[in-house]
Structure formats: C-alpha cells, structure tokens
Scaffold this motif. Structure first.
Motif, PDB file in Angstrom:
ATOM      1  N   LEU A 254      32.845 -21.920  -8.354  1.00  0.00           N
ATOM      2  CA  LEU A 254      33.986 -21.284  -9.001  1.00  0.00           C
ATOM      3  C   LEU A 254      33.748 -19.792  -9.212  1.00  0.00           C
ATOM      4  O   LEU A 254      34.669 -18.976  -9.071  1.00  0.00           O
ATOM      5  CB  LEU A 254      34.272 -21.970 -10.346  1.00  0.00           C
ATOM      6  N   GLY A 255      32.509 -19.430  -9.521  1.00  0.00           N
ATOM      7  CA  GLY A 255      32.175 -18.012  -9.630  1.00  0.00           C
ATOM      8  C   GLY A 255      32.371 -17.287  -8.316  1.00  0.00           C
ATOM      9  O   GLY A 255      32.878 -16.152  -8.279  1.00  0.00           O
ATOM     10  N   ALA A 256      31.992 -17.952  -7.220  1.00  0.00           N
ATOM     11  CA  ALA A 256      32.177 -17.348  -5.904  1.00  0.00           C
ATOM     12  C   ALA A 256      33.670 -17.197  -5.581  1.00  0.00           C
ATOM     13  O   ALA A 256      34.089 -16.192  -4.989  1.00  0.00           O
ATOM     14  CB  ALA A 256      31.494 -18.201  -4.840  1.00  0.00           C
ATOM     15  N   ARG A 257      34.473 -18.173  -5.989  1.00  0.00           N
ATOM     16  CA  ARG A 257      35.916 -18.073  -5.743  1.00  0.00           C
ATOM     17  C   ARG A 257      36.526 -16.928  -6.551  1.00  0.00           C
ATOM     18  O   ARG A 257      37.323 -16.140  -6.025  1.00  0.00           O
ATOM     19  CB  ARG A 257      36.612 -19.398  -6.080  1.00  0.00           C
ATOM     20  N   TYR A 258      36.175 -16.852  -7.814  1.00  0.00           N
ATOM     21  CA  TYR A 258      36.619 -15.715  -8.620  1.00  0.00           C
ATOM     22  C   TYR A 258      36.252 -14.404  -7.922  1.00  0.00           C
ATOM     23  O   TYR A 258      37.079 -13.498  -7.778  1.00  0.00           O
ATOM     24  CB  TYR A 258      35.937 -15.745  -9.991  1.00  0.00           C
ATOM     25  N   GLY A 259      34.994 -14.304  -7.513  1.00  0.00           N
ATOM     26  CA  GLY A 259      34.520 -13.057  -6.916  1.00  0.00           C
ATOM     27  C   GLY A 259      35.240 -12.694  -5.629  1.00  0.00           C
ATOM     28  O   GLY A 259      35.605 -11.533  -5.415  1.00  0.00           O
ATOM     29  N   GLU A 260      35.479 -13.695  -4.800  1.00  0.00           N
ATOM     30  CA  GLU A 260      36.162 -13.452  -3.525  1.00  0.00           C
ATOM     31  C   GLU A 260      37.587 -12.975  -3.752  1.00  0.00           C
ATOM     32  O   GLU A 260      38.053 -12.018  -3.106  1.00  0.00           O
ATOM     33  CB  GLU A 260      36.158 -14.738  -2.697  1.00  0.00           C
ATOM     34  N   LEU A 261      38.285 -13.605  -4.682  1.00  0.00           N
ATOM     35  CA  LEU A 261      39.679 -13.248  -4.928  1.00  0.00           C
ATOM     36  C   LEU A 261      39.808 -11.919  -5.680  1.00  0.00           C
ATOM     37  O   LEU A 261      40.698 -11.110  -5.389  1.00  0.00           O
ATOM     38  CB  LEU A 261      40.371 -14.361  -5.718  1.00  0.00           C
ATOM     39  N   LEU A 262      38.916 -11.683  -6.640  1.00  0.00           N
ATOM     40  CA  LEU A 262      39.024 -10.478  -7.457  1.00  0.00           C
ATOM     41  C   LEU A 262      38.508  -9.228  -6.746  1.00  0.00           C
ATOM     42  O   LEU A 262      38.844  -8.115  -7.152  1.00  0.00           O
ATOM     43  CB  LEU A 262      38.266 -10.680  -8.771  1.00  0.00           C
ATOM     44  N   ALA A 263      37.722  -9.416  -5.705  1.00  0.00           N
ATOM     45  CA  ALA A 263      37.207  -8.255  -4.968  1.00  0.00           C
ATOM     46  C   ALA A 263      38.340  -7.420  -4.391  1.00  0.00           C
ATOM     47  O   ALA A 263      38.179  -6.211  -4.167  1.00  0.00           O
ATOM     48  CB  ALA A 263      36.266  -8.721  -3.857  1.00  0.00           C
ATOM     49  N   ALA A 264      39.483  -8.043  -4.173  1.00  0.00           N
ATOM     50  CA  ALA A 264      40.620  -7.335  -3.582  1.00  0.00           C
ATOM     51  C   ALA A 264      41.590  -6.800  -4.626  1.00  0.00           C
ATOM     52  O   ALA A 264      42.644  -6.273  -4.263  1.00  0.00           O
ATOM     53  CB  ALA A 264      41.354  -8.272  -2.626  1.00  0.00           C
ATOM     54  N   VAL A 265      41.252  -6.948  -5.904  1.00  0.00           N
ATOM     55  CA  VAL A 265      42.170  -6.522  -6.976  1.00  0.00           C
ATOM     56  C   VAL A 265      41.768  -5.148  -7.485  1.00  0.00           C
ATOM     57  O   VAL A 265      40.711  -5.002  -8.106  1.00  0.00           O
ATOM     58  CB  VAL A 265      42.165  -7.539  -8.138  1.00  0.00           C
ATOM     59  N   PRO A 266      42.573  -4.118  -7.252  1.00  0.00           N
ATOM     60  CA  PRO A 266      42.260  -2.791  -7.784  1.00  0.00           C
ATOM     61  C   PRO A 266      42.269  -2.822  -9.310  1.00  0.00           C
ATOM     62  O   PRO A 266      43.074  -3.519  -9.933  1.00  0.00           O
ATOM     63  CB  PRO A 266      43.404  -1.913  -7.258  1.00  0.00           C
ATOM     64  N   GLY A 267      41.337  -2.092  -9.902  1.00  0.00           N
ATOM     65  CA  GLY A 267      41.286  -2.031 -11.354  1.00  0.00           C
ATOM     66  C   GLY A 267      40.392  -3.065 -11.993  1.00  0.00           C
ATOM     67  O   GLY A 267      40.265  -3.112 -13.220  1.00  0.00           O
ATOM     68  N   VAL A 268      39.772  -3.918 -11.177  1.00  0.00           N
ATOM     69  CA  VAL A 268      38.827  -4.908 -11.678  1.00  0.00           C
ATOM     70  C   VAL A 268      37.479  -4.666 -10.997  1.00  0.00           C
ATOM     71  O   VAL A 268      37.397  -4.640  -9.771  1.00  0.00           O
ATOM     72  CB  VAL A 268      39.291  -6.350 -11.397  1.00  0.00           C
TER      73      VAL A 268
END
Length: 365
Positions: A254-268
């Motif tokens: 789940l941590g890896a999923r968070y990281g993969e998805l949030l890597a593309a979010v500007p401001g995070v």
C-alpha cells in the motif's frame, strides 16, 4: 474511513485473539504469566536478537534501557528533536541531557553526518529514531559509536518489522526499543513494549529493572521501576503474530501504491526510501504546503489525517533549554509540512485511490 483501521484487523483475528485472552482469564496469571515468556521467545526469534524483554510501554523501554546502561546525572544522549516527546522525556527522567541533532530532510530520520560533531566527553549514548517505519542510518551511526566507545539505542517504536541491510529493526544496535501501542505496526489493546539486545549483562539488568530492580523476589539489587507488560496484552500480541508477516507485506504494498500515485501530484513531496532498507509505514507521511487548508479539504471529504509531529522538541517549553531554537532548521520545516494519511493493512486499493484523488484536488486548489 478510519485513519487506522483496527476494527477490520480484529474482525479477521477475532478467533485467535479471543482464544488467547480466554486462556489468560482461565489460568488467572495476569502478571508475568506464561504468555510473557512465550511472546519474548517469539519476538526474539523474529528479530534475530538473543534477548527480548517485554515491558509496559515503548516509553518505559527507553527508560529501562538508559537505566541499564547506567546513565548518570548530567551525561548526554544524542538524539533527534523530530520525534514524539517520549524519546527526550526518558533521557531527562533518567537524569541525562538530550543533545539534539537535526534530521535528514529527505527521510526525517536523524542526519548521521551531523552526529560526530556533537559528541563530547559527557556523551553516554546515541539514540536514533526510526521514524514513520523506516530504519535510520544505523551502519553509519554504529560506526561513529564504535569509534567513540558509545552504545546505541534504536528507538524503533514505529519500525518493528522493518528490514535494514539484511537485519531487522530492534536488532541493529546495542539495544532496540519498540512499542505495542495499538496504532503501531504490531500493537496490543493498551500499552506495551519491548527491549531487544544481544548483550547478556544488559538483558539481565533490563529484566531486573522492570520488576523494581529485583534479582529474585524481595531481593533488590538495583533501582528499578514497575515496568512489566501485562499478560493480557502479551496474549493480544500473540494473537496477532500469525498475521503479522501478511500485514507487513500489505503495508509495503500500500505504501508503494501511495508513492506511485502521489509521485505525479504537484505540491506533494514524498519521503525518500533508501535502497538498503524497507519501510513498514507506521504512518504514511507526505509533505505539503498550506497544511491546515489541505487537512480541512480532506476532512470535508471524510478523509482523516494527522500530523506527526507539528513542533520539534527543541521548540517545546519542556526541552527548549537543551538546544538553541535555530540549530535544527530541517526539523522545524518538517514540523510545518508533514501530514500523515490513512494507513493500515486492511486499507483497500480503492481507498488509497480515493485518498490520492482527494489530496490531488486539495493541493491543486
């Protein structure tokens, strides 16, 4: 959505946990019953440590470890200000002085490159914190400690189960201390903790200190505390152990999923994960600007968040005398920006996706 979903965990483990608790109720040995030794044996085997000493909390584990090392009034213990108060609290209660070293802003763990410059003739120990579930730079820290003849206590309250260079958190230094507070990766249903060591003399000291310094009943060989872990709480942890490896794998996934998805979010901004270790994500923590507004936006969508920790210890009234206010700028900046998202083994991918979508919207506004 729960920030930490203990209800689903219990539903999955109900039979195991209830049977374990019932066994204690049947035999009636609520203090130092057989489950205490059973849990210590299993946790020692899990970490690869020679000794495990269960205690009443992670906080008490730190205090007992410092007492076992013989910390004297005025002696210094090097640690990080970006942690829960218990880390420095126990140093002070044991008579010592916390010496704060700033964090690596990428990981929020103590910056090992800054430690050696803080060592003085009064330094008695180094206490790194393995924050958020990722082990600190223990190889570098142990090397510094060895050069100066110092013991190392890993505050592993958030990292039990994590791996580092082929070893396990809590078996990487002179002493390792963890917590079984309900929200931790391996939690009981109250307070509990454990100390790990490969040193026979330190293990003996810890075992005596936790029972008021007794080497045998009513024979007090050293000053101690009432620091035993209740049999019922040991039973709860035993009831959770069969599922623990699965839960660790879920946390990593789940941590890896968070990281993969949030890597593309500007401001995070994401925490860095070092290649020679893993993270068990006691808290899945990110960095954001305008945190209060982001938290409120997530709250409006039913998504809980938390901040671990908003104000570093050297800015707390109780500990301000131990450090100049400007000496740990990375800790101050982290305190302004960190935000923890829902994380537990029973979190679903759909829930992770929902959190990420909401966060992306919140930071974009």
């Amino acid at each position: 959505m729960d920030f930490i979903d203990l209800k689903s965990q219990y539903a999955a483990l109900r039979e195991n946990i209830n049977a374990r608790i019932q066994r204690v109720l049947d035999h009636g040995q609520y203090i130092m019953g057989p489950e205490v030794q059973e849990l210590e044996t299993k946790l020692a085997a899990f970490t690869g440590s020679k000794h495990c000493i269960t205690v009443s909390s992670g906080t008490e584990a730190l205090l007992i470890s410092l007492m076992a090392l013989g910390l004297k009034p005025g002696e210094e213990v090097i640690t990080t200000p970006f942690t829960f108060a218990a880390t420095a609290e126990m140093i002070v209660l044991a008579g010592g002085k916390p010496v704060f070293v700033d964090i690596d802003p990428a990981t929020c763990n103590i910056d090992a490159s800054l430690i050696e410059s803080k060592i003085t003739p009064k330094t008695r120990a180094i206490m790194p914190v393995s924050l958020y579930g990722q082990v600190a730079d223990m190889a570098e820290i142990n090397a510094i400690a060895a050069r100066h003849g110092l013991p190392v206590i890993e505050d592993a309250a958030q990292s039990f189960g994590a791996s580092y260079q082929g070893g396990k958190s809590c078996n990487l230094s002179t002493l390792g201390c963890t917590s079984f507070f309900p929200s931790k990766p391996l939690g009981c249903y109250g307070d509990g903790g454990a100390i790990f060591t490969n040193d026979d003399a330190l293990a003996k000291a810890c075992r005596e200190i936790r029972v008021h310094g007794q080497s045998q009943r009513y024979t007090h060989t050293r000053v101690g505390v009432g620091g035993r872990m209740d049999t019922l709480q040991c039973a709860v942890v035993l009831g959770k152990l069969d599922r623990f490896e699965w839960e660790l794998a879920q946390r990593r996934r789940l941590g890896a999923r968070y990281g993969e998805l949030l890597a593309a979010v500007p401001g995070v901004r994401l925490l860095a994960e070092r290649a020679d270790r893993d993270c068990v994500w006691a808290q899945y923590t990110v960095f954001v600007q305008n945190r209060a507004a982001v938290q409120e936006a997530l709250k409006q969508q039913g998504i809980p968040t938390a901040v671990h920790y908003p104000k570093p210890l050297h800015h707390q009234v109780a500990y301000a005398e131990h450090c100049c206010p400007d000496c740990c700028p990375n800790s101050v900046q982290a305190g302004d920006q960190v935000m923890s998202l829902p994380m537990s083994p029973d979190l679903t991918e759909a829930q992770v996706d929902r959190v990420v979508a909401a966060l992306a919207q919140a930071v974009g506004n």
